[in-house]
Design a protein around this motif. Structure first.
Motif, PDB file in Angstrom:
ATOM      1  N   GLY A   6       0.828  -1.201   0.000  1.00 12.64           N
ATOM      2  CA  GLY A   6       0.000   0.000   0.000  1.00 12.64           C
ATOM      3  C   GLY A   6       0.859   1.246   0.000  1.00 12.64           C
ATOM      4  O   GLY A   6       1.911   1.282   0.662  1.00 12.64           O
ATOM      5  N   ILE A   7       0.432   2.277  -0.709  1.00  9.09           N
ATOM      6  CA  ILE A   7       1.236   3.478  -0.863  1.00  9.09           C
ATOM      7  C   ILE A   7       1.501   4.157   0.482  1.00  9.09           C
ATOM      8  O   ILE A   7       2.639   4.532   0.789  1.00  9.09           O
ATOM      9  CB  ILE A   7       0.551   4.462  -1.835  1.00  9.09           C
ATOM     10  N   VAL A  39      -9.322  31.475 -13.615  1.00  8.20           N
ATOM     11  CA  VAL A  39      -8.375  30.373 -13.804  1.00  8.20           C
ATOM     12  C   VAL A  39      -7.041  30.957 -14.245  1.00  8.20           C
ATOM     13  O   VAL A  39      -6.952  31.658 -15.252  1.00  8.20           O
ATOM     14  CB  VAL A  39      -8.892  29.365 -14.842  1.00  8.20           C
ATOM     15  N   VAL A  40      -5.978  30.668 -13.483  1.00  8.93           N
ATOM     16  CA  VAL A  40      -4.650  31.233 -13.775  1.00  8.93           C
ATOM     17  C   VAL A  40      -3.600  30.155 -14.030  1.00  8.93           C
ATOM     18  O   VAL A  40      -2.441  30.457 -14.299  1.00  8.93           O
ATOM     19  CB  VAL A  40      -4.178  32.152 -12.626  1.00  8.93           C
ATOM     20  N   GLY A  41      -3.990  28.892 -13.941  1.00 10.47           N
ATOM     21  CA  GLY A  41      -3.038  27.807 -14.161  1.00 10.47           C
ATOM     22  C   GLY A  41      -3.702  26.479 -13.877  1.00 10.47           C
ATOM     23  O   GLY A  41      -4.927  26.390 -13.727  1.00 10.47           O
ATOM     24  N   GLU A  42      -2.865  25.424 -13.819  1.00 11.26           N
ATOM     25  CA  GLU A  42      -3.363  24.097 -13.481  1.00 11.26           C
ATOM     26  C   GLU A  42      -2.350  23.382 -12.600  1.00 11.26           C
ATOM     27  O   GLU A  42      -1.159  23.729 -12.583  1.00 11.26           O
ATOM     28  CB  GLU A  42      -3.650  23.280 -14.739  1.00 11.26           C
ATOM     29  N   VAL A  43      -2.849  22.419 -11.855  1.00 15.17           N
ATOM     30  CA  VAL A  43      -1.972  21.647 -10.972  1.00 15.17           C
ATOM     31  C   VAL A  43      -0.963  20.885 -11.828  1.00 15.17           C
ATOM     32  O   VAL A  43      -1.320  20.226 -12.803  1.00 15.17           O
ATOM     33  CB  VAL A  43      -2.789  20.668 -10.111  1.00 15.17           C
ATOM     34  N   ALA A  44       0.323  20.997 -11.464  1.00 15.67           N
ATOM     35  CA  ALA A  44       1.377  20.241 -12.138  1.00 15.67           C
ATOM     36  C   ALA A  44       1.503  18.869 -11.460  1.00 15.67           C
ATOM     37  O   ALA A  44       1.304  17.834 -12.083  1.00 15.67           O
ATOM     38  CB  ALA A  44       2.701  21.003 -12.082  1.00 15.67           C
ATOM     39  N   SER A  45       1.842  18.867 -10.182  1.00 15.23           N
ATOM     40  CA  SER A  45       1.841  17.652  -9.359  1.00 15.23           C
ATOM     41  C   SER A  45       0.909  17.874  -8.185  1.00 15.23           C
ATOM     42  O   SER A  45       0.851  18.979  -7.635  1.00 15.23           O
ATOM     43  CB  SER A  45       3.246  17.341  -8.824  1.00 15.23           C
ATOM     44  N   GLY A  46       0.195  16.832  -7.778  1.00 21.26           N
ATOM     45  CA  GLY A  46      -0.686  16.950  -6.629  1.00 21.26           C
ATOM     46  C   GLY A  46      -0.989  15.598  -6.038  1.00 21.26           C
ATOM     47  O   GLY A  46      -1.045  14.594  -6.755  1.00 21.26           O
ATOM     48  N   THR A  47      -1.179  15.558  -4.717  1.00 23.68           N
ATOM     49  CA  THR A  47      -1.469  14.299  -4.042  1.00 23.68           C
ATOM     50  C   THR A  47      -1.986  14.576  -2.638  1.00 23.68           C
ATOM     51  O   THR A  47      -1.992  15.730  -2.182  1.00 23.68           O
ATOM     52  CB  THR A  47      -0.198  13.414  -3.971  1.00 23.68           C
ATOM     53  N   GLN A  48      -2.369  13.530  -1.949  1.00 24.19           N
ATOM     54  CA  GLN A  48      -2.670  13.597  -0.525  1.00 24.19           C
ATOM     55  C   GLN A  48      -1.400  13.240   0.225  1.00 24.19           C
ATOM     56  O   GLN A  48      -0.848  12.155   0.031  1.00 24.19           O
ATOM     57  CB  GLN A  48      -3.792  12.615  -0.153  1.00 24.19           C
ATOM     58  N   SER A  49      -0.898  14.141   1.057  1.00 25.22           N
ATOM     59  CA  SER A  49       0.341  13.901   1.789  1.00 25.22           C
ATOM     60  C   SER A  49       0.098  12.942   2.946  1.00 25.22           C
ATOM     61  O   SER A  49      -0.636  13.275   3.876  1.00 25.22           O
ATOM     62  CB  SER A  49       0.902  15.219   2.329  1.00 25.22           C
ATOM     63  N   PRO A  50       0.723  11.758   2.934  1.00 22.67           N
ATOM     64  CA  PRO A  50       0.562  10.841   4.072  1.00 22.67           C
ATOM     65  C   PRO A  50       1.142  11.396   5.370  1.00 22.67           C
ATOM     66  O   PRO A  50       0.628  11.108   6.452  1.00 22.67           O
ATOM     67  CB  PRO A  50       1.334   9.589   3.623  1.00 22.67           C
ATOM     68  N   SER A  51       2.204  12.193   5.286  1.00 22.82           N
ATOM     69  CA  SER A  51       2.824  12.735   6.495  1.00 22.82           C
ATOM     70  C   SER A  51       2.019  13.863   7.106  1.00 22.82           C
ATOM     71  O   SER A  51       2.003  14.042   8.322  1.00 22.82           O
ATOM     72  CB  SER A  51       4.242  13.228   6.191  1.00 22.82           C
TER      73      SER A  51
END
Length: 368
Positions: free
Chosen positions: A36-37, A313-325
């Motif tokens: 699991g991640i 709208v001024v941009g878009e998410v490049a990288s995104g996630t739910q931070s486990p920490s």
């Protein structure tokens, strides 16, 4: 989308045997997770994790002209490297955009070991050879298809190293490299990683990779660690604000926009893309890659989700996630300069709804 068949690392059978969930990644079949991640992420932060990085490319550049050539081809100052040292650098196009980000090690006075991104092996190879002139004494060797690679990361990585390699082998400190060679081929121990934790990377002849993987995973489990997949690798690197080529680095975005100016030696006489970077610096950056954190209850931000500032709208998410920490959504995005100040309130559009976020300083996560 390429129709080429997916490639497999020397450890494919090992991943399947361990129950790894294999997915396509950068033209390869790679494990995204085993147990699991989140569990694998915490294993790296608290103990140790073992990652397959055999898909990454390895070049050796040698010859009396190697140093001058690499200094012209890459952004960082190669001449500052002592033998046994390494540095992060970037390969740019003439417009100053990022073709690839890579790690460069000086293994001998006139020999260098490069580790490049898996999806950029062919493109990097072609770019380097476009830049070589007939008068330069530079030799390129591509070890990518004959080499396996492992990344051992986490506070228990040094204990794992000592168990597997014994007291006679020196642990590679940060940004250093130790090389060796036997009848099977060369091996490289490198003091680098992509998680923000202490650790090392180990590149070896492909035929020996499964045995090394088994030994390192066994030692990691004894220290409370786990084999880890691409999912945890992504959450770990994003918590540190480390960019991912193709998500955060692009041929139409410069290192200055990506916040990587520290790795650009603008005082060097010349390098590919320098003129474009100087012109952009003079004119002002059109956008900048910033870190943001969700400020309320919200689904995780994902790549390409729209980013709004002042209702526009001024941009878009490049990288995104739910931070486990941190147990919250985090991400990075290229935004116009007026929206890049720390503390700026923005919104992320997720499935038709806008959720609040704010621009924050990198890294997202720091050791206690």
């Amino acid at each position: 989308m390429s129709d080429a068949p997916l490639l497999r690392t020397p450890l494919y059978d090992s991943h399947v045997a361990l129950g790894g969930k294999v997915i396509p990644f950068a033209g390869w079949e790679m494990p995204v997770q085993y147990t699991g991640i989140v569990q694998e992420h915490h294993a790296v932060r608290k103990a140790v994790g073992v990652f397959d990085i055999s898909h990454m490319g390895q070049f050796i550049v040698s010859g009396s002209g190697a140093l001058a050539f690499l200094n012209r081809a890459l952004t960082n100052d190669v001449s500052k490297l002592e033998i046994g040292q390494g540095q992060y650098s970037l390969l740019l196009n003439e417009q100053g955009g990022v073709i690839d980000d890579l790690i460069l090690y000086r293994t001998e006075a006139s020999e260098f070991f490069l580790v490049v991104n898996a999806s950029k092996i062919d493109e990097d190879w072609a770019q380097f050879h476009r830049l070589i002139t007939e008068t330069e004494n530079v030799c390129f060797r591509n070890y990518s298809s004959s080499t396996g690679g492992l990344a051992i990361q986490g506070p228990k990585s040094r204990a794992v190293f000592e168990k597997v390699f014994g007291p006679s082998v020196t642990f590679p400190e940060h940004n250093t490299i130790v090389t060796s060679e036997d009848e099977i081929g060369p091996s490289w121990l490198c003091g680098t990683g992509y998680t923000g934790e202490e650790g090392f990377e180990f590149f070896m002849p492909a035929a020996t990779a499964p045995e090394w993987f088994d030994r390192l995973v066994t030692a990691a489990r004894e220290e409370g660690g786990l084999p880890c997949g691409l999912g945890a690798r992504d959450t770990l690197r994003l918590e540190m604000g480390y960019p991912l080529n193709g998500n955060d680095l692009f041929p139409d975005k410069t290192p200055l926009q990506a916040g990587l100016g520290f790795f650009v030696a603008s005082d060097k006489e010349n390098f590919v893309g320098k003129a474009a970077l100087l012109a952009q610096k003079e004119a002002g950056l059109p956008s900048k890659l910033v870190a943001f954190k969700m400020t309320g209850t919200a689904p995780p931000p994902r790549p390409h989700y729209p980013v709004l500032h002042g209702g526009q709208v001024v941009g878009e998410v490049a990288s995104g996630t739910q931070s486990p920490s941190l147990s919250t959504g985090i991400g990075m995005a290229y935004l116009p300069l007026e929206a890049t100040k720390i503390g700026t309130v923005i919104e992320i559009e997720i499935r038709g709804r806008n959720f609040p976020a704010e621009v924050v300083k990198k890294p997202f996560w720091k050791k206690a």
